[in-house]
Design an enzyme around this catalytic site. Sequence first.
Site, short mmCIF file in Angstrom:
data_model
loop_
_atom_site.label_atom_id
_atom_site.label_comp_id
_atom_site.label_asym_id
_atom_site.label_seq_id
_atom_site.Cartn_x
_atom_site.Cartn_y
_atom_site.Cartn_z
N TYR A 54 -4.71 9.09 -3.93
CA TYR A 54 -3.91 9.87 -2.81
C TYR A 54 -2.36 9.88 -3.21
O TYR A 54 -1.83 8.80 -3.32
CB TYR A 54 -4.25 9.54 -1.19
CG TYR A 54 -3.37 10.30 -0.31
CD1 TYR A 54 -3.74 11.43 0.19
CD2 TYR A 54 -2.10 9.59 0.35
CE1 TYR A 54 -3.00 12.15 1.00
CE2 TYR A 54 -1.23 10.36 1.22
CZ TYR A 54 -1.83 11.86 1.57
OH TYR A 54 -1.18 12.70 2.64
N LYS B 279 8.08 3.38 1.64
CA LYS B 279 8.51 2.42 2.61
C LYS B 279 8.40 0.91 2.81
O LYS B 279 9.09 0.01 3.66
CB LYS B 279 8.05 3.13 4.09
CG LYS B 279 6.69 3.40 4.12
CD LYS B 279 6.53 4.30 5.15
CE LYS B 279 4.93 4.68 5.05
NZ LYS B 279 4.65 5.64 3.99
N ASP C 157 2.35 6.17 -9.22
CA ASP C 157 2.71 6.21 -7.80
C ASP C 157 2.33 4.83 -7.39
O ASP C 157 1.28 4.31 -7.44
CB ASP C 157 1.24 7.21 -7.28
CG ASP C 157 1.70 7.31 -5.87
OD1 ASP C 157 2.33 6.38 -5.17
OD2 ASP C 157 1.19 8.20 -5.23
#
Length: 439
Positions: free
Chosen positions: A142, A267, A239
């Site tokens: 994802y 984050k 990623d």
Amino acid sequence: MTATMTNATLVERARQVIPGGVNSGNRVLPWPIAFVRAEGAYLFDADDRQYLDYHAAFGPIILGHNHPQVNAAVAEAMSRIDIIGAGVTDLEVELADRLNRHIPCAERVLLTNSGSEATYAALRLARAVTGRNKIIKFQGTYHGWHDAVLMNVISPPEKIGQHDPLSLGMLPDVIRHTIVLPFNDTEAVADTLHRQGEEIAAVLVEVIPHNIGCVLPRPEFLQALRDLTRQHGVMLIFDEVITGFRHALGGYQSIVGVTPDLATFAKAMANGFPIAALAGRAELMDRFAPGGGVFFAGTYNGHSIGVAAALATIAELESGEVHAHCFALAQIAADGLMQIAAELGIPLTVARFGSVFVPYFMEPAPIENYTDLFRNNTARDLWFRKTMCEHGIFMIPTALKRNHVSAAHTRADIDRTLEIARQVLRAMPADLERSARYP
């Protein structure tokens, strides 16, 4: 808390004013629950129930909820600077410099607000630099909500080998430019690049596909991607939105010694405060500079709140104690679950890396790609997670999802988790044996 502010009433109010009652589609839970407080390793709902949190907001809470040093840094920043929207702030420069020192590929850094924004910008840059349109992603990974990548995550067996978009309204012309391959399959990548390399701008890889739990890359896979992309003039993009900072300050790339052209982070660098980063080689990243031809903008990019939180979080991680603590507790949790399941005769394997552990309800066997997880008994997986939540252990009740240990977890927390897991597994209904065999 008012007498009428309960889980049921808040969820019902949310459904009246928020589509589906949640502000992100993957937050829906199978029972009414509304959280009103978070502290350390614990969550508290509107019915005044306490939960030991292993969800960690899908992973970025590495220090624990409402960490005092992080919150203090945010408050200090807010007391002197908010949002300027011109030039650069001292905090942004300091954070970019810190990321440059820790992340192998980070010769230049751009700050944004979410992992989706970071991957979108990375793909735009790759297409601009190469003059090509196609990208490669992998089944089960994802990379955000945009059309080029929002596909082939949790796919049913009949969708393997074809496009499986997650949303209506996605542009077919964008979807068709994305090639989906099996993770860990070096031959499939080599063959695709041999046949279509001149059309492919980038290979985008979630270095550990944590969105399907914890599927580790084969030792040679990431290096093969590096070699093949260089050979064909294709950008390699890691990623690291989940792996970055949770597994190491320099991301997973610093662990395996493979340096991509570009990498995305988010984050976890700020213990959950909103921030993301795109890092990469200077000659590529400088194309984002004014006059470089590739547009990058955002009013909230480099906002002082997220930047201050990131600086404070990184300072805590730099001691090395946080990762050592979390990794050790995750290992105890994983080993304990395996031992309990073996004693009870329940087919279970626990995949773990760093502070992440994931129980799969299947016989122990190599797990190297998404289709290996078709052996997972989803009915047992969901029942276990939901029942653990009912006993105050919050493991998000979605099949294949990760559990995360934070610095706020203690050995006593792990021991209590294992005691409750034993009770729950012992009570697991036998008729879930063959139900729902894929995600």
